[in-house]
Design an enzyme around this catalytic site. Sequence first.
Site, PDB file in Angstrom:
ATOM      1  CB  CYS A  54      -5.599  -9.556  -3.967  1.00 29.62           C
ATOM      2  SG  CYS A  54      -7.326  -9.116  -4.026  1.00 29.62           S
TER       3      CYS A  54
ATOM      4  NE  ARG B  83       0.081  -8.384  -2.508  1.00 26.02           N
ATOM      5  CZ  ARG B  83       1.022  -7.968  -3.338  1.00 26.02           C
ATOM      6  NH1 ARG B  83       2.196  -7.623  -2.863  1.00 26.02           N
ATOM      7  NH2 ARG B  83       0.808  -7.905  -4.633  1.00 26.02           N
TER       8      ARG B  83
ATOM      9  CD1 TRP C  24      -8.282  -2.738  -1.220  1.00 22.15           C
ATOM     10  CD2 TRP C  24      -8.447  -2.866  -3.444  1.00 22.15           C
ATOM     11  NE1 TRP C  24      -8.574  -1.484  -1.702  1.00 22.15           N
ATOM     12  CE2 TRP C  24      -8.678  -1.531  -3.052  1.00 22.15           C
ATOM     13  CE3 TRP C  24      -8.521  -3.177  -4.808  1.00 22.15           C
ATOM     14  CZ2 TRP C  24      -8.965  -0.518  -3.967  1.00 22.15           C
ATOM     15  CZ3 TRP C  24      -8.810  -2.168  -5.714  1.00 22.15           C
ATOM     16  CH2 TRP C  24      -9.026  -0.855  -5.286  1.00 22.15           C
TER      17      TRP C  24
ATOM     18  CG  ASN D 137      -3.172  -9.791  -7.060  1.00 24.12           C
ATOM     19  OD1 ASN D 137      -1.974  -9.587  -7.047  1.00 24.12           O
ATOM     20  ND2 ASN D 137      -4.031  -8.802  -7.144  1.00 24.12           N
ATOM     21  N   GLY D 138      -5.920  -9.814  -9.269  1.00 26.53           N
ATOM     22  CA  GLY D 138      -5.955  -9.213 -10.602  1.00 26.53           C
ATOM     23  C   GLY D 138      -7.387  -8.961 -11.051  1.00 26.53           C
TER      24      GLY D 138
ATOM     25  CD  GLU E 115       3.507  12.107   0.521  1.00 22.40           C
ATOM     26  OE1 GLU E 115       2.819  12.049  -0.494  1.00 22.40           O
ATOM     27  OE2 GLU E 115       3.745  11.123   1.235  1.00 22.40           O
TER      28      GLU E 115
ATOM     29  CE  LYS F 120       1.202   9.479   3.197  1.00 23.74           C
ATOM     30  NZ  LYS F 120       2.105   9.237   2.097  1.00 23.74           N
TER      31      LYS F 120
ATOM     32  CD  GLU G 196      -2.212   7.799   1.459  1.00 27.41           C
ATOM     33  OE1 GLU G 196      -2.013   6.835   0.730  1.00 27.41           O
ATOM     34  OE2 GLU G 196      -1.280   8.398   2.047  1.00 27.41           O
TER      35      GLU G 196
ATOM     36  CG  HIS H 225      -4.901  32.983  -9.070  1.00 30.51           C
ATOM     37  ND1 HIS H 225      -5.108  34.064  -9.900  1.00 30.51           N
ATOM     38  CD2 HIS H 225      -3.618  33.076  -8.655  1.00 30.51           C
ATOM     39  CE1 HIS H 225      -3.990  34.758 -10.010  1.00 30.51           C
ATOM     40  NE2 HIS H 225      -3.065  34.174  -9.249  1.00 30.51           N
TER      41      HIS H 225
ATOM     42  CE  LYS I 256       3.574   0.171   1.431  1.00 25.31           C
ATOM     43  NZ  LYS I 256       3.310   1.596   1.538  1.00 25.31           N
TER      44      LYS I 256
END
Length: 608
Positions: free
Chosen positions: A2, A27, A73, A97-98, A481, A485, A488, A504, A603
């Site tokens: 946000c 954001r 968001w 925001n929060g 990673e 990527k 995402e 395994h 982000k």
Amino acid sequence: MCGIVGAIAGRDVVPLLVDGLKRLEYRGYDSSGIAVVNGGVRRVRRTGRVAEMEAAALAEGVHADMGIGHTRWATHGGVTESNAHPHISGGIALVHNGIIENHEQQRERLQALGYAFESQTDTEVIAHLIDHHLKSGGGLLRALQAAVSELRGAYALAVVSRDEPNRMVVARMGCPLLVGLGEGENFVASDVSAIVQSTRRVIFLEEGDTAELTRDGVQVFGVERQPVEREVHVSDVSLASLELGPYSHFMQKEIHEQPRAIADTIEAVMDEAGFVPELFGADAAEVLADVSSVQILACGTSYYAGLTARYWIEGIAGLPCSVEIASEYRYRDAVADPRQLIVTISQSGETLDTMEALKYAKSLGQERTLSICNVPESAIPRASRLVHYTRAGAEIGVASTKAFTTQLVALFSLTCTLARLRGRLDEATEARHLDALRRLPGDIQHALNLEPQVRAWADRFASKHHALFLGRGVHYPIALEGALKLKEISYIHAEAYPAGELKHGPLALVDAAMPVVVIAPNDSLLEKVKSNIQEVRARGGEMYVFADADAGFGPSEGVHVIRTPRHVGVLSPIVHVIPVQMLAYHAALARGTDVDKPRNLAKSVTVE
Ligand code: HGA
């Protein structure tokens, strides 16, 4: 997550708010809105991107010299126009925001007081609470202060009122918020990128601060509501770092900026001509001396940087090292060791889970804390005793790239510094490591030059539903990673395993429809990796191998090979992550996803 922006000025602020929201869109990008005070409160909200809200504001001819804006968001309540911010109660409008943890109790109380709710958000209770407190007189600032004292949770807030057109009030607890100081105009924002075109002079609000902004001044109040002086910083964020330039996406730009970002990050090491404690802060020699072990706390990509560093810290510095996901650590009974070094890693320095994990560690008596972070003056470095800033520059693409590689460089410098303090780094080895760091930007550039070959592979991946990534040793976190990527930004389901673990369980998944990506550096585990490749081939799996040029790998039936540059030794994971970043980027492009703003993500994860 946000983004908040606000402005009080002697000019039309609507273009400033819209521009600021576009810069904050990384954001959160499910909906956005603005509210301005011009006689009354006028509000424009839209689901979707800021551009859609901007078009509506233009069509409605909204102009004013004070206003607030928000890009969302969603945490509480779906992505709808009625849940988009700003929220209004009586004559006030507010952005948040929060997360408000006691929103249900507050909602019941406010409903009993006669307030009708129009959204499913936790945020709306704050608007009604402020309106409720306004009724006792005392003005907007007092009402905000009274309201926040009844909230539990995290917030950054900006509030305007129809009845007080000459002031804006703001509050901060647990989420980032700064005040920008202009000439005859002042601003508030979640980060400096939103206001940098108007001012670079900023005050970072502290936990529990409230502030009142007028056109001519700003007054900050501390937790006890007493007026306080806060330091004014001059931001050096460059406008170019916030623009796309010749690139199609920020992620593409940021991938290609890695040689420069790494060169900038190692500059301090090169200036010091060695791995000295001062790289981490003035009293680092004292904090790092006789450290008994290292505990790394981080989330997402930063967690994988930590996992990579564990191989270095144990192998080179000879110190026990554990790496834990911050949101797990913060809720378990950890065994405290005052000689343990707590290392937090966060690109934004605002990652809530990492911040809370740090606070928890400190509450256990862990006082040796070090933050590795990309954003100066953000919350986590400020709460840490030592700090090492990566110099990646603004990272805007949601999928982290240059932040990751610069974190690795910082962690390698930390490793060598610890090793030297422990008498485990002789001069010749130190010189070798310094030389490897010096050559790293060039090695990364060679890896970037593989882009055309990687793009050809990515086109094939685009039609797949699943992919497997394999690595061993220090390259296993690079496989993790790579898988992260790919999922995402291309939404292809991907998993990573240590190559030795295949038999395994995960080998059962392998068939011709499942591409298997292998990281195959020319290191001591190469022969083991080659055997693992045979195991997959024998079961019909199609292999895509990133092999060092000197690893002696050739393509064969079902085994595609891209030769990465010659093996670069201990820094090899930093080179090997480049092709997997490019693979994800091009697979996402081929699938037509929104590379910089992948669905459901954002982000700077400032909520739990
Ligand atoms: N809880 C609010 C704000 C969300 C937020 O800050 N996300 O990062 C909402 O859901 O609208």
